[in-house]
Design a protein around this motif. Structure first.
Motif, short mmCIF file in Angstrom:
data_model
loop_
_atom_site.label_atom_id
_atom_site.label_comp_id
_atom_site.label_asym_id
_atom_site.label_seq_id
_atom_site.Cartn_x
_atom_site.Cartn_y
_atom_site.Cartn_z
N PRO A 212 0.89 -1.29 -0.03
CA PRO A 212 0.04 -0.01 -0.04
C PRO A 212 0.80 1.37 -0.11
O PRO A 212 1.82 1.21 0.66
N TRP A 213 0.56 2.38 -0.69
CA TRP A 213 1.59 3.69 -0.81
C TRP A 213 1.54 4.10 0.64
O TRP A 213 0.77 4.03 1.26
N PHE A 214 2.44 4.98 0.57
CA PHE A 214 2.80 5.42 1.90
C PHE A 214 1.78 6.34 2.69
O PHE A 214 1.82 6.47 3.75
N ALA A 215 0.91 6.85 1.86
CA ALA A 215 -0.24 7.49 2.54
C ALA A 215 -1.52 6.91 2.46
O ALA A 215 -2.52 7.70 2.76
N ASP A 216 -1.65 5.72 2.32
CA ASP A 216 -2.84 5.08 2.07
C ASP A 216 -3.54 5.14 3.45
O ASP A 216 -2.89 5.01 4.78
N GLY A 217 -4.93 5.24 3.68
CA GLY A 217 -5.44 5.56 4.97
C GLY A 217 -5.65 4.92 6.12
O GLY A 217 -7.00 4.76 6.29
N HIS A 218 -4.99 4.02 6.40
CA HIS A 218 -5.01 2.88 7.25
C HIS A 218 -3.87 2.84 8.18
O HIS A 218 -2.51 2.55 7.47
N PRO A 219 -3.79 2.69 9.38
CA PRO A 219 -2.28 2.64 10.22
C PRO A 219 -1.72 1.44 9.84
O PRO A 219 -0.20 1.50 9.82
N ASP A 220 -2.31 0.30 9.46
CA ASP A 220 -1.56 -0.98 9.42
C ASP A 220 -0.85 -0.78 7.92
O ASP A 220 0.03 -1.48 7.69
N HIS A 221 -1.69 0.06 7.12
CA HIS A 221 -0.96 0.18 5.68
C HIS A 221 0.42 0.97 5.78
O HIS A 221 1.50 0.79 5.39
N GLU A 222 0.10 2.11 6.41
CA GLU A 222 1.19 3.15 6.60
C GLU A 222 2.41 2.35 7.28
O GLU A 222 3.68 2.66 7.17
N ALA A 223 2.28 1.35 8.23
CA ALA A 223 3.33 0.59 9.00
C ALA A 223 4.18 -0.23 7.89
O ALA A 223 5.29 -0.28 8.31
N CYS A 224 3.54 -0.65 6.90
CA CYS A 224 4.41 -1.26 5.93
C CYS A 224 5.49 -0.62 5.29
O CYS A 224 6.52 -1.19 5.15
N THR A 225 5.17 0.74 4.81
CA THR A 225 6.03 1.56 4.57
C THR A 225 7.34 1.89 5.56
O THR A 225 8.49 1.78 5.26
N VAL A 226 7.05 2.13 6.89
CA VAL A 226 8.02 2.18 7.99
C VAL A 226 8.86 0.90 7.85
O VAL A 226 10.00 0.95 8.04
N ALA A 227 8.18 -0.30 7.95
CA ALA A 227 9.05 -1.61 7.80
C ALA A 227 9.74 -1.50 6.53
O ALA A 227 11.13 -2.02 6.78
N LEU A 228 9.52 -1.26 5.41
CA LEU A 228 10.10 -1.19 4.42
C LEU A 228 11.28 -0.49 4.41
O LEU A 228 12.33 -0.92 3.98
N SER A 229 11.19 0.70 4.99
CA SER A 229 12.42 1.64 5.21
C SER A 229 13.47 1.05 6.15
O SER A 229 14.54 1.45 6.01
N GLN A 230 13.20 0.08 6.78
CA GLN A 230 14.10 -0.72 7.60
C GLN A 230 14.63 -2.00 7.24
O GLN A 230 15.31 -2.74 7.78
N ALA A 231 14.07 -2.41 6.11
CA ALA A 231 14.41 -3.91 5.80
C ALA A 231 15.50 -3.83 4.86
O ALA A 231 15.89 -5.38 4.87
N GLY A 232 16.20 -2.99 4.57
CA GLY A 232 17.73 -3.13 3.93
C GLY A 232 17.56 -3.64 2.50
O GLY A 232 18.05 -4.37 2.14
N ILE A 233 16.40 -3.34 1.66
CA ILE A 233 16.14 -3.81 0.53
C ILE A 233 17.12 -3.37 -0.46
O ILE A 233 17.52 -2.00 -0.30
N ASP A 234 17.65 -4.01 -1.40
CA ASP A 234 18.46 -3.48 -2.68
C ASP A 234 18.14 -2.30 -3.39
O ASP A 234 16.84 -2.38 -3.60
N PRO A 235 18.83 -1.16 -3.21
CA PRO A 235 18.39 0.08 -3.78
C PRO A 235 17.97 -0.17 -5.27
O PRO A 235 17.18 0.82 -5.86
#
Length: 337
Positions: A212-235
């Protein structure tokens, strides 16, 4: 216009080299009219690409001559229906509208906060990717045990929703994995979720992550972007944010008309979620999005897409704007960061 919805902040289409081609549209010989229109569009795109420069995450566009824009619309009655997907894809390569096309990824990781988000937000694109031979894996962060209107105990609701998610993934050609974080409290588990996303990405080596995109209107959805930012994904991995609760400022559009039946069936498979509200209402987004690149014909899914660093930069700007009280938090009462 808020920062997160400002097209000037979306990734430059001249810089990020979108991974799709007209070959994915299964072009066949079409009428001479198509080439009369498409070839000037192609030349305009090539000239514009030479003129544009890559500047961070700014968006450069090419203004089409008025006669050429009008020619596309006026040609509609004489161009065969089977030619339009290719023509509209070519037209989207210039100007400031979303790029239209099916991405050419071979491996995709989808992060769904709840069972049904994958079907509502990206079900048609997932089906098209699977049909093209891509491997699609869906990580369900929660099992939806807090579904409003479900009369049973949370553990029974969780088991039923996992079963429904498996059925939906079969319809979409995807493989499900369940992480079973608490439904409604995902913001308190972002560290764990980040590790799980990172581990899955390391194992599967996806070319793209859908969520879900970073401003999707649900706290669980927005938490996924927070987790992605900490996941160390290949740039080099691309992030494709999809919409469920909150419409997004799209820079990618996928024509899902051939897969709309599979999407409808996958959404219907989440029967427990329908106890909260009619999920079918959310399919209206796919019809609405056809206006943004398909001239109102068929169905489409919209995304805001960029390589990981650019996507997270956009998310950080949106968060800062929301904290100042003038950003995506104004979009609705549920939007939180």
């Amino acid at each position: 216009m808020t920062d997160c919805a400002n097209p000037a902040l979306l990734p430059s289409r001249a810089c990020d080299q979108p991974r799709f081609s007209l070959a994915s549209l299964s072009m066949r010989p079409v009428s001479f009219t198509f080439f009369i229109i498409a070839y000037p569009l192609y030349l305009s795109r090539a000239a514009g690409a030479r003129a544009r420069r890559c500047r961070g995450v700014t968006l450069g566009g090419v203004r089409l001559p008025r006669w050429l824009r009008r020619s596309v619309a006026r040609a509609k009655p004489v161009v065969p229906a089977r030619a339009w997907p290719a023509l509209l894809a070519v037209r989207s390569l210039v100007g400031d509208r979303p790029l239209v096309g099916v991405p050419g990824f071979r491996s995709v990781l989808v992060v769904a906060p709840h069972p049904d988000d994958e079907s509502v937000g990206a079900g048609g694109t997932i089906r098209l990717l699977a049909d093209a031979g891509a491997t699609v894996t869906v990580l369900f962060a929660t099992s939806g045990e807090a579904t409003i209107g479900a009369p049973d105990a949370p553990e029974e609701v969780s088991a039923r929703r996992r079963s429904e998610a498996r059925a939906a993934c079969r319809l979409l050609g995807a493989t499900p994995r369940f992480l079973e974080h608490p439904d409604g409290s995902l913001s308190g588990a972002t560290d764990l979720l980040a590790g799980e996303i990172g581990a899955a990405a390391g194992e599967l080596r996806p070319e793209a992550v859908f969520l879900p995109w970073f401003a999707d209107g649900h706290p669980d959805h927005e938490a996924c972007t927070v987790a992605l930012s900490q996941a160390g994904i290949d740039p080099k991995v691309e992030v494709w944010g999809f919409e469920t609760w909150t419409p997004l400022p799209a820079n990618r559009l996928v024509d899902i008309t051939p897969a709309i039946g599979a999407k409808r069936a996958a959404v219907a498979a989440h029967s427990t979620a329908h106890l909260a509200f009619d999920l079918g209402a959310l399919l209206g987004l796919s019809r609405y999005r056809s206006v943004h690149g398909l001239m109102g014909q068929g169905y489409a899914e919209a995304f805001v897409a960029a390589p990981v660093p650019q996507y997270l930069k956009l998310a950080a700007r949106a968060r800062a704007s929301a904290q100042e009280g003038s950003g995506p938090a104004d979009a609705g009462p549920q939007t939180r960061f």
